[in-house]
Design a protein around this motif. Structure first.
Motif, PDB file in Angstrom:
ATOM      1  N   VAL A 130       0.830  -1.204   0.000  1.00  0.00           N
ATOM      2  CA  VAL A 130       0.000   0.000   0.000  1.00  0.00           C
ATOM      3  C   VAL A 130       0.866   1.256   0.000  1.00  0.00           C
ATOM      4  O   VAL A 130       0.514   2.282  -0.582  1.00  0.00           O
ATOM      5  N   GLN A 131       2.028   1.161   0.626  1.00  0.00           N
ATOM      6  CA  GLN A 131       2.921   2.316   0.696  1.00  0.00           C
ATOM      7  C   GLN A 131       3.641   2.572  -0.625  1.00  0.00           C
ATOM      8  O   GLN A 131       3.741   3.707  -1.081  1.00  0.00           O
ATOM      9  N   PHE A 132       4.164   1.508  -1.251  1.00  0.00           N
ATOM     10  CA  PHE A 132       5.071   1.700  -2.387  1.00  0.00           C
ATOM     11  C   PHE A 132       4.642   1.042  -3.694  1.00  0.00           C
ATOM     12  O   PHE A 132       5.100   1.446  -4.763  1.00  0.00           O
ATOM     13  N   GLY A 133       3.816   0.003  -3.645  1.00  0.00           N
ATOM     14  CA  GLY A 133       3.390  -0.641  -4.878  1.00  0.00           C
ATOM     15  C   GLY A 133       4.509  -1.357  -5.615  1.00  0.00           C
ATOM     16  O   GLY A 133       5.578  -1.625  -5.063  1.00  0.00           O
ATOM     17  N   PRO A 134       4.306  -1.655  -6.893  1.00  0.00           N
ATOM     18  CA  PRO A 134       5.269  -2.457  -7.659  1.00  0.00           C
ATOM     19  C   PRO A 134       6.590  -1.761  -7.948  1.00  0.00           C
ATOM     20  O   PRO A 134       7.608  -2.415  -8.201  1.00  0.00           O
ATOM     21  N   GLY A 135       6.600  -0.441  -7.920  1.00  0.00           N
ATOM     22  CA  GLY A 135       7.840   0.287  -8.211  1.00  0.00           C
ATOM     23  C   GLY A 135       8.939   0.041  -7.199  1.00  0.00           C
ATOM     24  O   GLY A 135      10.115   0.283  -7.487  1.00  0.00           O
ATOM     25  N   ALA A 136       8.575  -0.466  -6.014  1.00  0.00           N
ATOM     26  CA  ALA A 136       9.587  -0.718  -4.989  1.00  0.00           C
ATOM     27  C   ALA A 136      10.685  -1.627  -5.510  1.00  0.00           C
ATOM     28  O   ALA A 136      11.872  -1.435  -5.203  1.00  0.00           O
ATOM     29  N   VAL A 137      10.305  -2.653  -6.288  1.00  0.00           N
ATOM     30  CA  VAL A 137      11.312  -3.501  -6.925  1.00  0.00           C
ATOM     31  C   VAL A 137      11.444  -3.172  -8.412  1.00  0.00           C
ATOM     32  O   VAL A 137      12.506  -3.373  -9.007  1.00  0.00           O
ATOM     33  N   GLY A 138      10.354  -2.657  -8.996  1.00  0.00           N
ATOM     34  CA  GLY A 138      10.364  -2.406 -10.429  1.00  0.00           C
ATOM     35  C   GLY A 138      11.410  -1.400 -10.878  1.00  0.00           C
ATOM     36  O   GLY A 138      12.079  -1.595 -11.897  1.00  0.00           O
ATOM     37  N   VAL A 139      11.561  -0.316 -10.121  1.00  0.00           N
ATOM     38  CA  VAL A 139      12.551   0.696 -10.496  1.00  0.00           C
ATOM     39  C   VAL A 139      13.961   0.097 -10.443  1.00  0.00           C
ATOM     40  O   VAL A 139      14.789   0.350 -11.318  1.00  0.00           O
TER      41      VAL A 139
END
Length: 212
Positions: A130-139
């Protein structure tokens, strides 16, 4: 100078779900075509001498059943290896539950290009999602695919640690975070929530609170 727009647009992103170890899990998938033969891409992804040139220093027994450790990052076990098309490893980072990363390669028409696909599937703490979504690993994976692409072209970033603090890197991460927002929305996420997650993720990657 890196053509940031082209590098970002060359990657197709997908946010999905699945099961890992009997539990519900979330996944990110990245697809990109490289102008290199499949054997070269496979070697770049599995050769301990080449991996540090585009990713991180690696140690361990790099064979099926062996264990690996990326310096300052994740480690795990090589659970599937089918040269030159399929590599699957467990991915253990800190105290987080083990996840899995699978790399799938296929030769393009003519044999001089390679279609690269990476899937990272993980059991994610709901509050973290909820805090970061997929971009947490995606970036992070976008940055990794950038490094691999530059390496396969015979180039690279001379000082990755210094580059990550540069305006160019922050511009790349900004576009990457937004691209994951778009992919997240395409998976059915609420646009307002997806945008907020992307902004919080960007703030962590850039170390810039104003991005939040």
């Amino acid at each position: 100078m890196i053509d940031i727009v082209t590098q970002i647009n060359d990657i197709r992103r997908e946010v999905g779900s699945g099961r890992l170890g009997g539990s519900e899990a979330r996944s990110v998938i990245l697809r990109r075509r490289y102008d290199a033969e499949i054997e070269d891409v496979w070697d770049a992804c599995t050769n301990a001498e080449r991996i540090p040139r585009w990713f991180l220093p690696v140690s361990g027994d790099l064979r099926l059943g062996g264990k690996y450790q990326l310096e300052g990052n994740a480690g795990g076990e090589i659970v599937k290896c089918e040269p030159p098309r399929l590599l699957r490893v467990t991915w253990v980072f800190g105290e987080l539950p083990p996840s899995e990363v699978e790399v799938r390669l296929s030769a393009g028409a003519g044999g001089d290009t390679t279609d690269f696909e990476l899937e990272h599937i993980a059991i994610v703490d709901p509050e973290h999602w909820v805090q970061f979504g997929p971009g947490a690993v995606g970036v992070g994976w976008d940055l990794t695919l950038l490094g691999l692409g530059l390496h396969l072209r015979g180039g690279g970033i001379d000082n990755p640690g210094e580059w990550l603090q540069s305006p160019e890197a922050k511009a790349f991460m900004t576009r990457s975070s937004d691209a994951w927002r778009v992919a997240h929305e395409a998976s059915g996420a609420d646009p307002t929530e997806a945008a907020a997650m992307a902004q919080r993720t960007l703030a962590v990657y850039t170390g810039d609170p104003s991005a939040n």
